[in-house]
Design an enzyme around this catalytic site. Structure first.
Site, PDB file in Angstrom:
ATOM      1  N   GLY A   1      -9.712 -16.850  22.472  1.00 22.94           N
ATOM      2  CA  GLY A   1      -8.373 -17.381  22.729  1.00 22.94           C
ATOM      3  C   GLY A   1      -7.610 -17.437  21.422  1.00 22.94           C
TER       4      GLY A   1
ATOM      5  CG  ASN B   1       0.954  -6.374  16.927  1.00 19.80           C
ATOM      6  OD1 ASN B   1       2.035  -6.191  17.518  1.00 19.80           O
ATOM      7  ND2 ASN B   1      -0.184  -6.496  17.589  1.00 19.80           N
TER       8      ASN B   1
ATOM      9  CG  LEU C   1       2.541  -2.959   8.751  1.00 22.37           C
ATOM     10  CD1 LEU C   1       3.136  -2.451   7.448  1.00 22.37           C
ATOM     11  CD2 LEU C   1       3.339  -2.448   9.950  1.00 22.37           C
TER      12      LEU C   1
ATOM     13  CB  ALA D   1      -8.097  -8.398  12.668  1.00 24.05           C
ATOM     14  N   GLY D   2      -5.965 -10.391  13.724  1.00 23.55           N
ATOM     15  CA  GLY D   2      -4.642 -11.002  13.619  1.00 23.55           C
ATOM     16  C   GLY D   2      -4.706 -12.512  13.638  1.00 23.55           C
ATOM     17  CG  ASP D   3      -6.127 -14.441  17.014  1.00 25.26           C
ATOM     18  OD1 ASP D   3      -4.898 -14.343  17.146  1.00 25.26           O
ATOM     19  OD2 ASP D   3      -6.936 -14.178  17.928  1.00 25.26           O
TER      20      ASP D   3
ATOM     21  N   GLY E   1     -17.051 -10.336  17.623  1.00 25.55           N
ATOM     22  CA  GLY E   1     -16.592 -11.602  18.165  1.00 25.55           C
ATOM     23  C   GLY E   1     -15.283 -12.068  17.572  1.00 25.55           C
TER      24      GLY E   1
END
Length: 302
Positions: free
Chosen positions: A41, A186, A223, A252-254, A289
């Site tokens: 989440g 993104n 990016l 990765a973004g989180d 994960g």
């Protein structure tokens, strides 16, 4: 030294992950490989990332009063997250995400939000005091958009810095964008919100100009392997990503957003904060994960 007080408001899911050699085409069945069950989440991932990087995190979310919800709650407590504002919903399942990851670490994700949809505007208003206590606030878009409106309004009311990670991609009102401290889309989210796909520095500048015109104070366009592009009315620059062998890019973004928020709350510079977030995200993609991939502060100092 006082830890930065980070208020994270958002979603919590359990991720069901299947590894495959390639992603299936529509209507196609393929044989997968390993299966994993991970806590996930976007909100929860960001809260855990921030907590492991020494933020004093209060997390606001809704969980189902079921086995997934109780396991998620235990995990947050293990990471020393303040869980006093987390609701357990009877009659609604916890959110789940079904994720397929191919051998290039690319993924497809389908989310069944469950109890996350119960994180309503009314519930956000009931925790107004938590906004006053926070140094910085971080939120995303896996909960009702009406709640995001209220979060934006309360952040303005108390003159708090709000970081909005606009994922999954959704339309945003002028009220949310005008006066927003930081947005972190993104490439896909940038195109949805500005009509410009940021596949070059010039296109990044063009998209950022549109955000600035809408009243956003700071923009970071993530990016992927290329890094992160920052823009404000005063400056713009690209911070390149760390080069690693990616295994799973799911969170990765989180992790980037959680790390970035902690660093900004410590009054680090934009370049320092983005480099710190890039390093945390780079470590995360070398592991399977979502929350399980978030690094600890000691790992970033090595």
């Amino acid at each position: 030294m006082q830890k930065p007080r980070v208020l994270v408001i958002g979603s919590a899911n359990t991720d069901m992950v299947v590894k495959t050699s390639r992603l299936p085409k529509p209507g196609e069945t393929i044989l997968g490989g390993d299966f994993f069950l991970f806590p996930g989440g976007k909100g929860a991932n960001q809260a855990v990332a921030a907590a492991r990087l020494e933020g004093e995190v209060t997390f606001v979310c809704n969980l189902g009063n079921d086995v997934f919800g109780k396991e998620s709650l235990a995990g947050f407590e293990k990471d020393k997250i303040n869980t006093s504002l987390i609701g357990l919903e009877d009659g609604k399942p916890s959110g789940v995400a079904v994720i397929t990851v191919n051998e290039n670490a690319e993924n497809t994700i389908v989310v069944a939000p469950g109890a996350n949809v119960s994180l309503t505007s009314e519930k956000i208003l009931k925790i107004e005091a938590s906004f006053q206590a926070a140094d910085i606030i971080l939120t995303q878009l896996e909960t009702p958009i009406g709640s995001t409106e209220v979060i934006a309004n309360l952040a303005k009311k108390y003159n708090k810095k709000l970081v909005l990670n606009p994922a999954p991609a959704n339309e945003l009102s002028a009220n949310i964008l005008n006066g927003l401290f930081l947005i972190t889309p993104n490439e896909t989210e940038t195109e949805l919100l500005t009509g410009v796909y940021p596949d070059s520095i010039e296109k990044c500048k063009e998209a950022a100009a549109i955000f600035l015109k809408k009243g956003v104070e700071n923009i970071i366009i993530t990016l992927g392997k290329q890094g992160a592009f920052y823009a404000s009315k005063n400056e713009n620059f690209l911070i390149e990503s760390e080069k690693v062998k990616a295994i799973d890019t799911t969170a990765a973004g989180d992790v980037f957003n959680g790390a970035l928020t902690v660093s900004l709350a410590q009054n680090k510079s934009w370049k320092q904060s983005i480099a710190f977030a890039n390093k945390a995200a780079a470590i995360s993609v070398t592991r399977m994960g979502a929350q399980s991939s978030a690094p600890y502060l000691t790992e970033l100092k090595n």
